[in-house]
Design a protein around this motif. Sequence first.
Motif, PDB file in Angstrom:
ATOM      1  N   LYS A 286       0.861  -1.181   0.000  1.00 22.98           N
ATOM      2  CA  LYS A 286       0.000   0.000   0.000  1.00 22.98           C
ATOM      3  C   LYS A 286       0.898   1.233   0.000  1.00 22.98           C
ATOM      4  CE  LYS A 286      -1.817  -1.094   3.959  1.00 22.98           C
ATOM      5  NZ  LYS A 286      -2.620  -1.106   5.217  1.00 22.98           N
ATOM      6  N   PRO A 287       0.348   2.428  -0.254  1.00 21.25           N
ATOM      7  CA  PRO A 287       1.164   3.649  -0.155  1.00 21.25           C
ATOM      8  C   PRO A 287       1.712   3.854   1.248  1.00 21.25           C
ATOM      9  CG  PRO A 287      -0.871   4.080  -1.363  1.00 21.25           C
ATOM     10  CD  PRO A 287      -1.008   2.701  -0.778  1.00 21.25           C
ATOM     11  N   ALA A 288       2.814   4.569   1.331  1.00 18.78           N
ATOM     12  CA  ALA A 288       3.398   4.935   2.625  1.00 18.78           C
ATOM     13  C   ALA A 288       2.871   6.312   3.006  1.00 18.78           C
ATOM     14  CB  ALA A 288       4.928   4.948   2.549  1.00 18.78           C
ATOM     15  N   GLY A 289       2.055   6.380   4.046  1.00 17.72           N
ATOM     16  CA  GLY A 289       1.455   7.641   4.469  1.00 17.72           C
ATOM     17  C   GLY A 289       2.476   8.617   5.006  1.00 17.72           C
ATOM     18  N   PHE A 290       2.148   9.913   4.927  1.00 16.03           N
ATOM     19  CA  PHE A 290       3.137  10.916   5.343  1.00 16.03           C
ATOM     20  C   PHE A 290       3.391  10.858   6.842  1.00 16.03           C
ATOM     21  CE2 PHE A 290      -0.702  13.289   6.202  1.00 16.03           C
ATOM     22  CZ  PHE A 290      -0.376  14.125   7.252  1.00 16.03           C
TER      23      PHE A 290
END
Length: 450
Positions: A286-290
Amino acid sequence: MRFSPTQKGASRTLLQPLRTTLANSRLSPRAFSKSEPRRSIMNMHSAPAKPRGIVAVRADASGDMKNILTNLQKDWQAYKDTQAEKDKEVENRFDDVVTTEKFDRIDASVSDLQAAVDQANAKLAAFEMNGGAEGERDPEYSESFRAHMRKGDVQAALNKGADDEGGYLAPTEWDRTIIDRLSEVSPMRQIADVQKVGKSGFTVLINQGGTGSGWVGETDARPETTTPTLVAFTLGNGEIYANPGATQQMLDDSEIDLESWLAGEVDTEFAEQEGAAFVAGNGTNKPAGFLSFATGGVNANRNPLGAVEVLPAAGAAVVTEDELLDMIYDIPSSYSAGARFIMNRKSMGKVRKLRDGDGRQLWQPSSQAGQPSQLLAHPLTEMPDMPDMTSGALSIGFGNFKRGYRIMDRWGVRILRDPFTAKPKVLFYTTKRVGGAVIDPRGLRVLRHA
């Protein structure tokens, strides 16, 4: 706020009529509820459903927007007046439940009206960013795709979208519609940098500086200076899916707009999953959140430029004006032009009550269409997936997210028509690959509560 007749026709699937009634200067909280049950497949005969959390706005809704903004300004003035009443009651050690109820009611009304403005602005921005009134680029393939989705027939024109798994790339128009709707629903897509990529990964070369220089006279020698160091930062992506289903008889007999229905089902699922991942995803499939790049986060050591700096808040569930000002002035001035605050709705409710030393509210509502609400003269974006103001939470973010966070869309939504797994239903297994990561942490800050 007005479009030409051609644009109005092209935007029909994006900008629906304003159905929400303004009652006592308030929008129904249900219009913004994220807990609405999943739509039943039996409701497909109705008009295409809107994503949850979206208030539909006509392409010529300038009059409606004017009414909303007018009511917002009226409620905001009533909010400030009522807050002044509450302050007097606190000074006199008296708590009038009538005033408290009035204050809470107006507070909810201001939130709903501001949310309506923000969602209308998001719809219009998504429409303008993604091509506006473009016609079909590939009518033959689009028509073959529709026939395959309804009947399962494989036509020669559709083979160019086939792969060894039996899936088909959605037509450009359908793919664009999904991106449009995701842009409306996902706040991060509205404020971050979004790029389309054609490979499984995306590599960014980061300049770590190191260029040497020196002062010389007219005839002095000029030896070679040091060169900057470039470090590769590879961003991966994950796969997100939705799997809505319909019976074959309904597909055969009904007059539904299958593409609109399927797009509505897909964007709802994709947007909810993406929104959470862009904020706090760990980067695994999944994307890496900020927030995961903040100091102490799971990806804090991943970016060669360092981690997103964390500033402290003294209170476990509150924030002060000084702490917000620290966030503003802690980022380099080159990032400040496009910087904004992000927080969830509960945090916005607390921040709305803050006032400066002269008694003026730090938060200001939208005063015209296209303008977001402001906090200390910076735009404020509501991000539902941000944590609440609780002990140890990273509840508020600030910075230039257009330069700091990048979303990578692997081009093409893929659909597999599956009539076998859940007979008598036909499942439409839909996938999209997307990634996200902080590429420049220097212009981002987050606030951690004690």
